[in-house]
Design a protein around this motif. Structure first.
Motif, short mmCIF file in Angstrom:
data_model
loop_
_atom_site.label_atom_id
_atom_site.label_comp_id
_atom_site.label_asym_id
_atom_site.label_seq_id
_atom_site.Cartn_x
_atom_site.Cartn_y
_atom_site.Cartn_z
N VAL A 62 0.85 -1.20 0.00
CA VAL A 62 0.00 0.00 0.00
C VAL A 62 0.89 1.25 0.00
CG1 VAL A 62 -1.61 1.37 1.39
CG2 VAL A 62 -2.00 -1.07 1.10
N GLU A 63 1.89 1.27 0.86
CA GLU A 63 2.79 2.41 0.96
C GLU A 63 3.50 2.66 -0.37
OE1 GLU A 63 5.16 1.07 4.24
OE2 GLU A 63 3.58 1.49 5.69
N LYS A 64 3.98 1.60 -1.00
CA LYS A 64 4.66 1.74 -2.29
C LYS A 64 3.71 2.24 -3.36
CE LYS A 64 8.15 -1.69 -1.33
NZ LYS A 64 8.65 -3.03 -1.54
N HIS A 65 2.49 1.71 -3.37
CA HIS A 65 1.49 2.15 -4.35
C HIS A 65 1.22 3.65 -4.23
CE1 HIS A 65 0.60 -1.60 -6.19
NE2 HIS A 65 -0.21 -2.09 -5.26
N ILE A 66 1.05 4.13 -3.00
CA ILE A 66 0.73 5.54 -2.80
C ILE A 66 1.88 6.44 -3.22
CG2 ILE A 66 0.20 7.28 -1.04
CD1 ILE A 66 -1.41 5.04 0.42
N VAL A 67 3.08 6.08 -2.84
CA VAL A 67 4.25 6.88 -3.25
C VAL A 67 4.40 6.86 -4.77
CG1 VAL A 67 6.78 6.99 -3.18
CG2 VAL A 67 5.48 6.67 -1.06
N ASN A 68 4.24 5.70 -5.39
CA ASN A 68 4.35 5.61 -6.85
C ASN A 68 3.26 6.42 -7.55
OD1 ASN A 68 6.62 4.01 -6.77
ND2 ASN A 68 5.49 2.10 -6.88
N ALA A 69 2.04 6.37 -7.03
CA ALA A 69 0.94 7.13 -7.63
C ALA A 69 1.20 8.62 -7.54
CB ALA A 69 -0.38 6.77 -6.94
N MET A 70 1.67 9.08 -6.39
CA MET A 70 1.95 10.51 -6.22
C MET A 70 3.07 10.95 -7.17
SD MET A 70 1.54 10.81 -2.09
CE MET A 70 2.01 12.53 -1.99
N LYS A 71 4.09 10.15 -7.26
CA LYS A 71 5.21 10.49 -8.15
C LYS A 71 4.74 10.52 -9.60
CE LYS A 71 9.82 9.04 -9.54
NZ LYS A 71 10.83 8.00 -9.48
N HIS A 72 3.98 9.51 -10.02
CA HIS A 72 3.49 9.44 -11.39
C HIS A 72 2.62 10.66 -11.73
CE1 HIS A 72 1.91 7.79 -15.11
NE2 HIS A 72 0.69 8.13 -14.67
N CYS A 73 1.70 10.98 -10.85
CA CYS A 73 0.79 12.10 -11.10
C CYS A 73 1.55 13.42 -11.18
CB CYS A 73 -0.30 12.17 -10.04
SG CYS A 73 -1.51 10.84 -10.18
N ARG A 74 2.50 13.61 -10.30
CA ARG A 74 3.28 14.85 -10.31
C ARG A 74 4.08 14.98 -11.61
NH1 ARG A 74 5.92 16.38 -4.72
NH2 ARG A 74 3.79 16.93 -4.25
N ILE A 75 4.70 13.89 -12.04
CA ILE A 75 5.48 13.91 -13.28
C ILE A 75 4.58 14.20 -14.48
CG2 ILE A 75 6.76 12.43 -14.90
CD1 ILE A 75 8.03 11.10 -12.38
N ARG A 76 3.46 13.49 -14.57
CA ARG A 76 2.55 13.68 -15.70
C ARG A 76 1.95 15.08 -15.73
NH1 ARG A 76 3.11 11.33 -19.92
NH2 ARG A 76 0.98 10.77 -20.40
N MET A 77 1.58 15.61 -14.59
CA MET A 77 1.01 16.96 -14.54
C MET A 77 2.05 17.98 -15.02
SD MET A 77 -2.15 16.76 -13.49
CE MET A 77 -2.57 18.36 -12.85
N ARG A 78 3.28 17.82 -14.62
CA ARG A 78 4.34 18.72 -15.08
C ARG A 78 4.52 18.63 -16.59
NH1 ARG A 78 8.54 17.62 -10.40
NH2 ARG A 78 7.75 19.08 -8.87
N GLN A 79 4.51 17.40 -17.11
CA GLN A 79 4.66 17.21 -18.55
C GLN A 79 3.53 17.88 -19.32
OE1 GLN A 79 4.72 12.94 -18.84
NE2 GLN A 79 6.95 12.82 -18.64
N TRP A 80 2.33 17.66 -18.89
CA TRP A 80 1.16 18.18 -19.61
C TRP A 80 0.98 19.69 -19.44
CZ3 TRP A 80 -2.00 13.64 -17.32
CH2 TRP A 80 -1.78 12.49 -18.09
N GLU A 81 1.43 20.24 -18.32
CA GLU A 81 1.24 21.67 -18.09
C GLU A 81 2.35 22.52 -18.69
OE1 GLU A 81 0.63 21.81 -13.85
OE2 GLU A 81 -1.54 21.82 -14.14
N SER A 82 3.43 21.88 -19.13
CA SER A 82 4.53 22.68 -19.71
C SER A 82 4.41 22.75 -21.22
CB SER A 82 5.87 22.10 -19.32
OG SER A 82 6.03 20.78 -19.81
#
Length: 158
Positions: free
Chosen positions: A138-158
């Protein structure tokens, strides 16, 4: 570095007095460390992680102190409390759609762990039990999800 997670949460819980707050700070600390050190080798990963987490605790405390000191009259003139303009609403709606797209890219268990934590406010043991997986996963899933979302949001917003 994942094996420091439970130890870090216990350490933070003693300082913050709340397991949920400690888990939130630990997640944020992991994200900051992962973002800063992509591809880099950290000489003392445990110390670096703890220092990052303690900095976040200090920041959290400062924000809390500022909020407590603001007089109520500030709310009348503060733009954050006014009805947002249409363009602001459209920006928020766009960001929400991008976040949904990022979440849709995740494997189901990863997405579900993240949503149960952030939307439903469930604890890690509750999520583990609900999904029939280990707390560590669960801990790994949450950290991975947060990292993935942050990376994708940065990609799409730039």
């Amino acid at each position: 570095m994942e094996h420091y997670y439970r130890e870090l949460v216990s350490f933070l819980c003693a300082r913050l007095g709340s397991r949920q707050a400690a888990e939130d700070v630990a997640h944020d600390a992991y994200l900051r460390v992962l973002e800063r050190t992509e591809g880099e080798q950290i000489e003392h990963p445990r110390a670096f992680l703890y220092r990052t987490a303690l900095n976040l605790v200090v920041d959290r405390h400062r924000r809390h102190q500022v909020r407590q000191c603001e007089p109520l009259e500030v709310l009348d003139s503060d733009d954050r409390w006014q009805v947002p303009g249409l363009s602001h609403e459209l920006q928020l709606d766009r960001r929400l759609n991008l976040m949904q797209r990022a979440l849709d890219e995740l494997p189901p268990a990863c997405r579900e762990s993240f949503l149960l934590r952030k939307i439903e406010g469930m604890s890690h043991p509750q999520i583990a039990q609900a999904l029939g997986i280990s707390r560590s996963l669960v801990e790994k899933h949450i950290v991975n999800a947060m990292k993935h979302c942050r990376i994708r949001m940065r990609q799409w917003e730039s």
